[in-house]
Design an enzyme around this catalytic site. Structure first.
Site, short mmCIF file in Angstrom:
data_model
loop_
_atom_site.label_atom_id
_atom_site.label_comp_id
_atom_site.label_asym_id
_atom_site.label_seq_id
_atom_site.Cartn_x
_atom_site.Cartn_y
_atom_site.Cartn_z
N ASP A 1 0.81 -1.25 0.14
CA ASP A 1 0.02 0.15 -0.06
C ASP A 1 1.04 1.37 -0.01
O ASP A 1 2.10 1.43 0.40
CB ASP A 1 -1.00 0.08 1.15
CG ASP A 1 -0.42 -0.65 2.57
OD1 ASP A 1 1.00 -0.47 2.67
OD2 ASP A 1 -1.17 -1.13 3.00
N ASN B 1 -7.49 -2.73 14.18
CA ASN B 1 -9.05 -3.07 14.06
C ASN B 1 -9.05 -4.40 13.19
O ASN B 1 -10.24 -4.52 12.41
CB ASN B 1 -9.66 -1.82 13.39
CG ASN B 1 -9.02 -1.55 11.99
OD1 ASN B 1 -7.93 -2.13 11.51
ND2 ASN B 1 -9.31 -0.58 11.23
N HIS C 1 -7.40 -4.96 10.22
CA HIS C 1 -7.14 -4.80 8.75
C HIS C 1 -5.81 -5.58 8.30
O HIS C 1 -4.79 -5.67 9.18
CB HIS C 1 -7.07 -3.11 8.50
CG HIS C 1 -5.97 -2.40 8.87
ND1 HIS C 1 -5.95 -1.00 8.87
CD2 HIS C 1 -4.66 -2.74 9.05
CE1 HIS C 1 -4.59 -0.53 9.26
NE2 HIS C 1 -4.06 -1.78 9.46
N GLU D 1 -9.80 -2.10 5.40
CA GLU D 1 -10.30 -1.87 6.63
C GLU D 1 -11.88 -2.70 6.77
O GLU D 1 -12.29 -3.40 5.88
CB GLU D 1 -10.75 -0.09 6.66
CG GLU D 1 -9.89 0.72 6.60
CD GLU D 1 -8.89 1.00 7.75
OE1 GLU D 1 -8.66 0.09 8.40
OE2 GLU D 1 -7.85 1.77 7.61
#
Ligand code: F6R
Length: 260
Positions: free
Chosen positions: A67, A136, A138, A143
């Site tokens: 990313d 979280n 991811h 996400e």
């Protein structure tokens, strides 16, 4: 999913590096998927050591990063380009043209994402994908509620992710809202995954990933459906696993050829 629990992040990083080095020795034109963040730093230090001290050769290796932030150019101090050259690429003999990182300044983002996927396919697909996990759940910047079949795309960062990564920017408001990321489908198409997670902060998402339901609320849980995932944990990251003792025994009793 092989769950490998080590006493500390350094020991886990050494084991993960050994697995990666074995692959590169057996297949010198390995295609690696790479991650940024604090988690893989020990792994990257160990790969540099193996290159310098044991001659591990990266001259035929190709890499694709997961990313990059939208709006950051390769020279921006907080870009993932800068991160990768600072922490890994400067010290290895990977030819520049073999290194791929999404372009945060791409004018036509959908076209850039499509050509990133084409480049992965043209390289023969990813042999081994390095992953960290967000607080979280991811993976990459996929996400919660991301599609399990998505390919490289632009995502909107969750507020938890923006909070966690804001310290890398001069001021919080400079932290981008968007990133280009390989999709969950892209990650699932890689032949093997090496997930690393360290510290108490990762204990809950790690337990959800390994022992919870497969749900888009915890994107990493999809890895339960990947045929070849190794998860390297330190004791803290493993501290909420109900089956930690079972995982340990299972791994210890594997034959050596299955461990590398
Ligand atoms: C980084 C990436 C992210 C990180 C994750 C964990 O390229 O794709 O999914 O792996 O946010 O970050 P750290 O390692 O900083 O805790």
């Amino acid at each position: 999913m092989d769950v490998i629990i080590q006493p500390n992040p350094e020991a886990a990083a050494r084991m993960a590096a050994r697995v990666m080095a074995d692959l590169i020795r057996n297949k010198p034109d390995t295609v690696l998927g790479l991650a940024t963040g604090s988690t893989p730093l020990g792994l990257y230090r160990e790969l540099i050591r193996l290159h310098r001290e044991e001659g591990l050769d990266f001259s035929r290796v190709t890499t694709f990063n997961l990313d990059e932030y939208v709006g950051l150019g390769p020279d921006h101090p907080a870009s993932y380009h800068t991160f990768m050259f600072k922490h890994l690429f400067h010290a290895l003999n990977i030819p520049r043209e073999h290194i791929h990182i999404p372009d945060g300044l791409a004018k036509d983002i959908p076209a850039h994402c499509a050509s990133y996927e084409d480049a992965i396919r043209d390289a023969g697909g990813i042999d081994m994908q390095v992953l960290g996990i967000g607080a979280n759940g991811h993976i990459g910047f996929n996400e919660p509620m991301s599609s399990f079949t998505s390919h490289t795309t632009m995502t909107t960062l969750a507020s938890r992710t923006r909070q966690d990564n804001a310290p890398f920017f001069e001021r919080e408001e400079m932290m981008p809202h968007h990133a280009i990321t390989m999709g969950i489908g892209t990650i699932m198409e890689s032949r093997q995954c090496l997930m690393l997670a360290f510290g108490r902060r990762k204990a809950r998402p790690v337990a959800q990933m390994i022992e919870g339901s497969v749900t888009p609320l915890v994107p990493a849980s999809v890895l339960q459906q990947h045929p070849a995932v190794r998860v390297f944990l330190d004791k803290e990251a493993a501290s909420e696993l109900r089956g930690a003792g079972y995982d340990r025994r299972l791994y210890e009793n594997k034959p050596e050829w299955q461990k590398t």
